[in-house]
Design an enzyme around this catalytic site. Structure first.
Site, PDB file in Angstrom:
ATOM      1  N   ARG A 251       0.742  -1.222  -0.238  1.00  0.00           N
ATOM      2  CA  ARG A 251      -0.013  -0.004   0.065  1.00  0.00           C
ATOM      3  C   ARG A 251       0.904   1.476  -0.002  1.00  0.00           C
ATOM      4  NH1 ARG A 251       1.854   3.104   4.317  1.00  0.00           N
ATOM      5  NH2 ARG A 251       1.219   2.331   6.488  1.00  0.00           N
TER       6      ARG A 251
ATOM      7  N   GLU B 175      -6.443   7.597   7.737  1.00  0.00           N
ATOM      8  CA  GLU B 175      -5.335   8.384   8.288  1.00  0.00           C
ATOM      9  C   GLU B 175      -4.818   9.335   6.997  1.00  0.00           C
ATOM     10  OE1 GLU B 175      -2.452   6.141  10.493  1.00  0.00           O
ATOM     11  OE2 GLU B 175      -0.902   7.431   9.903  1.00  0.00           O
TER      12      GLU B 175
ATOM     13  N   ARG C 151      -5.211   5.647   0.694  1.00  0.00           N
ATOM     14  CA  ARG C 151      -4.477   4.543   0.883  1.00  0.00           C
ATOM     15  C   ARG C 151      -4.690   3.643  -0.392  1.00  0.00           C
ATOM     16  NH1 ARG C 151      -2.352   3.592   6.190  1.00  0.00           N
ATOM     17  NH2 ARG C 151      -1.407   5.731   6.682  1.00  0.00           N
TER      18      ARG C 151
ATOM     19  N   CYS D 228       1.236  11.085   9.098  1.00  0.00           N
ATOM     20  CA  CYS D 228       2.202  10.612  10.281  1.00  0.00           C
ATOM     21  C   CYS D 228       3.671  10.685   9.789  1.00  0.00           C
ATOM     22  CB  CYS D 228       1.828   9.264  10.817  1.00  0.00           C
ATOM     23  SG  CYS D 228       3.137   8.210  12.067  1.00  0.00           S
TER      24      CYS D 228
ATOM     25  N   THR E 102       6.070   8.584  10.115  1.00  0.00           N
ATOM     26  CA  THR E 102       6.550   7.403   9.695  1.00  0.00           C
ATOM     27  C   THR E 102       6.435   7.016   8.356  1.00  0.00           C
ATOM     28  OG1 THR E 102       4.553   6.044  10.603  1.00  0.00           O
ATOM     29  CG2 THR E 102       6.095   6.273  12.103  1.00  0.00           C
TER      30      THR E 102
ATOM     31  N   ARG F 116       4.084   0.654   2.447  1.00  0.00           N
ATOM     32  CA  ARG F 116       4.364  -0.630   3.414  1.00  0.00           C
ATOM     33  C   ARG F 116       3.964  -1.877   2.513  1.00  0.00           C
ATOM     34  NH1 ARG F 116       2.473  -3.765   7.742  1.00  0.00           N
ATOM     35  NH2 ARG F 116       0.337  -3.620   7.428  1.00  0.00           N
TER      36      ARG F 116
ATOM     37  N   ARG G 228       3.875  -7.030  12.589  1.00  0.00           N
ATOM     38  CA  ARG G 228       2.482  -6.164  13.111  1.00  0.00           C
ATOM     39  C   ARG G 228       1.736  -7.650  13.406  1.00  0.00           C
ATOM     40  NH1 ARG G 228       0.519  -0.959   9.754  1.00  0.00           N
ATOM     41  NH2 ARG G 228       2.461   0.471  10.397  1.00  0.00           N
TER      42      ARG G 228
ATOM     43  N   GLU H  48      -1.975  -2.879  12.786  1.00  0.00           N
ATOM     44  CA  GLU H  48      -1.289  -2.163  13.440  1.00  0.00           C
ATOM     45  C   GLU H  48      -2.024  -2.237  14.795  1.00  0.00           C
ATOM     46  OE1 GLU H  48      -0.962   1.939  12.765  1.00  0.00           O
ATOM     47  OE2 GLU H  48       1.322   1.959  13.709  1.00  0.00           O
TER      48      GLU H  48
HETATM   49  P1  ADP Z   1      -1.507  -0.263   7.085  1.00  0.00           P
HETATM   50  O1  ADP Z   1      -1.156  -1.356   6.319  1.00  0.00           O
HETATM   51  O2  ADP Z   1      -2.575   0.518   6.041  1.00  0.00           O
HETATM   52  O3  ADP Z   1      -0.723   0.913   7.529  1.00  0.00           O
HETATM   53  P2  ADP Z   1      -2.631  -1.865   9.180  1.00  0.00           P
HETATM   54  O4  ADP Z   1      -1.606  -2.359   9.435  1.00  0.00           O
HETATM   55  O5  ADP Z   1      -3.845  -1.473  10.036  1.00  0.00           O
HETATM   56  O6  ADP Z   1      -2.524  -0.392   8.204  1.00  0.00           O
HETATM   57  O7  ADP Z   1      -3.343  -2.876   7.876  1.00  0.00           O
HETATM   58  C1  ADP Z   1      -4.696  -2.585   7.541  1.00  0.00           C
HETATM   59  C2  ADP Z   1      -5.154  -4.186   6.755  1.00  0.00           C
HETATM   60  O8  ADP Z   1      -4.605  -4.621   5.993  1.00  0.00           O
HETATM   61  C3  ADP Z   1      -5.369  -4.857   8.211  1.00  0.00           C
HETATM   62  O9  ADP Z   1      -6.638  -5.585   8.199  1.00  0.00           O
HETATM   63  C4  ADP Z   1      -4.496  -5.827   8.042  1.00  0.00           C
HETATM   64  O10 ADP Z   1      -4.818  -7.107   8.538  1.00  0.00           O
HETATM   65  C5  ADP Z   1      -4.271  -5.818   6.514  1.00  0.00           C
HETATM   66  N1  ADP Z   1      -3.084  -6.350   5.976  1.00  0.00           N
HETATM   67  C6  ADP Z   1      -1.999  -6.061   6.150  1.00  0.00           C
HETATM   68  N2  ADP Z   1      -0.870  -6.954   5.350  1.00  0.00           N
HETATM   69  C7  ADP Z   1      -1.719  -7.701   4.583  1.00  0.00           C
HETATM   70  C8  ADP Z   1      -1.318  -8.861   4.092  1.00  0.00           C
HETATM   71  N3  ADP Z   1      -0.011  -9.028   3.605  1.00  0.00           N
HETATM   72  N4  ADP Z   1      -2.325  -9.793   3.700  1.00  0.00           N
HETATM   73  C9  ADP Z   1      -3.660  -9.673   4.004  1.00  0.00           C
HETATM   74  N5  ADP Z   1      -3.891  -8.436   4.578  1.00  0.00           N
HETATM   75  C10 ADP Z   1      -3.029  -7.664   5.188  1.00  0.00           C
HETATM   76  N1  ARG Z   2       0.364   7.684  16.387  1.00  0.00           N
HETATM   77  C1  ARG Z   2       0.525   6.169  16.451  1.00  0.00           C
HETATM   78  C2  ARG Z   2       1.763   5.893  17.476  1.00  0.00           C
HETATM   79  O1  ARG Z   2       2.587   6.758  17.798  1.00  0.00           O
HETATM   80  C3  ARG Z   2       0.836   5.398  15.401  1.00  0.00           C
HETATM   81  C4  ARG Z   2       2.222   5.847  14.601  1.00  0.00           C
HETATM   82  C5  ARG Z   2       2.593   4.968  13.678  1.00  0.00           C
HETATM   83  N2  ARG Z   2       1.604   4.179  12.853  1.00  0.00           N
HETATM   84  C6  ARG Z   2       0.573   5.230  11.918  1.00  0.00           C
HETATM   85  N3  ARG Z   2      -0.397   4.320  11.629  1.00  0.00           N
HETATM   86  N4  ARG Z   2       0.855   6.221  11.733  1.00  0.00           N
HETATM   87  O2  ARG Z   2       1.865   4.884  18.199  1.00  0.00           O
END
Ligand code: ADP
Ligand code: ARG
Length: 342
Positions: free
Chosen positions: A112, A211, A215, A257, A259, A266, A295, A300
């Site tokens: 993403r 966020e 995305r 953010c 990060t 990611r 994660r 997250e």
């Molecule tokens: P982001 O990836 O947008 O930073 P999250 O870590 O919250 O945010 O993940 C968002 C969603 O994407 C969650 O439901 C997570 O389980 C799903 N996800 C992330 N990576 C994978 C993957 N490789 N396969 C399937 N689902 C995924």
């Molecule tokens: N603000 C949260 C923290 O400081 C998340 C930081 C990184 N993750 C994100 N989705 N931007 O723990």
């Protein structure tokens, strides 16, 4: 506004870098969109378990509050204030192989990127009207996508709880009520102006006004990282012809953010590693070596289930998209090898 004090147990970058002097120097500054230091640090002040603790209101925030943001950016990404971000998403001469051809370890792969539109403040301070305007502009563009990317937009307003939960449980849709985002102002007027676009087989998805304003996501079952990334690039090439994104010569793509600056990318796999799960030192040493992040399986701030982990690139700024992809590719290759011989 007074200088916030943090209990000694606080480990956020905010608590580490917000000195009294820095606070005094920045506390009366305001960007043209009206974003202040108080707003930038609210999430970390209210959520003491934050790992970072700050959000931006617009591109200017990163310049005006640079004495704070730059320290956090340097610590997280290893990206010094004199560096410049570079982009490269051309993988045509890369020989990425299928990482798990027998399908023993990798359940799914997802890449993403976060994007925000030039000319709008970020979600932390965007108005309701601007959020709706942005949603409309984005949806008009997404509806024009053709071929494999063709799909439909589903606004969150009016979506049944059942559909919403199904999309969340299947890992397609963002969750509701994240307290870090809540404190940062990113959940204001929920669920207005939010939604999800996806193609018919849910391998290409776009989250609108979470966020980040966008995305853009490519995902599928299995471990074909190349195919997933190429689909994402095809989508980005098409979308960029119609929308212009907030981009800084120094910091790359601007995100809420810090990060997510730079590539805002990611790339992750859901991978089953029962043996490494019981050998944490070995697991962590590979994670560190390849600049990865672990994660939980629901995203997250969640836990892994049944020894399935979400493994992704940790660095997003100061590395190109291809370099970030190399981190995950080589790292996952090493994890699978370690699991095999354990
Ligand atoms: P982001 O990836 O947008 O930073 P999250 O870590 O919250 O945010 O993940 C968002 C969603 O994407 C969650 O439901 C997570 O389980 C799903 N996800 C992330 N990576 C994978 C993957 N490789 N396969 C399937 N689902 C995924
Ligand atoms: N603000 C949260 C923290 O400081 C998340 C930081 C990184 N993750 C994100 N989705 N931007 O723990």
């Amino acid at each position: 506004m007074t200088y916030p004090t943090f209990p000694p147990s606080t480990t956020s970058y905010l608590s580490k870098y917000l000195t009294k002097e820095l606070f005094e120097a920045l506390k009366d500054k305001k960007t043209v969109n009206g974003f202040t230091l108080d707003m930038a640090i609210k999430s970390g002040v209210e959520n003491l378990d934050s790992s970072i603790g700050v959000y931006a209101g617009d591109e200017e925030s990163y310049e005006l509050f640079a004495p704070l943001f730059d320290k956090i950016i340097e610590d997280y990404h290893g990206f010094g204030a004199n560096k410049r971000h570079k982009s490269d998403r051309d993988i045509h001469n890369k020989s990425y192989k299928e990482l798990d051809s027998k399908g023993e370890y990798i359940l799914s792969t997802r890449v993403r990127v976060g994007r925000n539109l030039a000319g709008f403040p970020l979600g932390t301070i965007i108005s309701k009207e601007q959020r709706y305007e942005l949603e409309q502009r984005v949806v008009d563009v997404l509806k024009e996508l053709k071929g494999e990317l063709e799909g439909e937009y589903y606004p969150l307003m009016g979506m049944s709880r059942e559909t919403q939960n199904r999309l969340i449980n299947d890992h397609f849709l963002f969750k509701e009520g994240d307290r870090f985002l809540e404190s940062a102002g990113l959940n204001r007027d929920w669920a207005e102006g939010r939604g999800i676009f996806h193609n018919y087989n849910k391998t290409f998805l776009v989250w609108v006004n979470e966020e980040d304003q966008l995305r853009i996501i490519s995902m599928q079952k299995g471990g074909n990282l190349k195919e997933v990334f190429e689909r994402l690039v095809t989508a980005l090439d098409a979308i960029e012809q119609k929308l212009s994104f907030s981009y800084s010569e120094r910091l790359g793509y601007i995100s809420s953010c810090p990060t997510n600056l730079g590539t805002a990318m990611r790339a992750s796999v859901h991978i089953k590693l029962p043996k490494l799960a019981n050998n944490i030192d070995k697991f962590n040493s590979i994670i560190k070596k390849y600049h990865l992040q672990i994660r939980g399986v629901d995203g997250e701030h969640t836990q892994s289930k049944g020894a399935v982990f979400d493994i992704s690139n940790r660095r997003r700024l100061g590395v190109t998209e291809v370099e970030a992809l190399d981190d995950i590719y080589s790292g996952v290759e090493a994890l699978i090898e370690a699991e095999r011989v354990s």
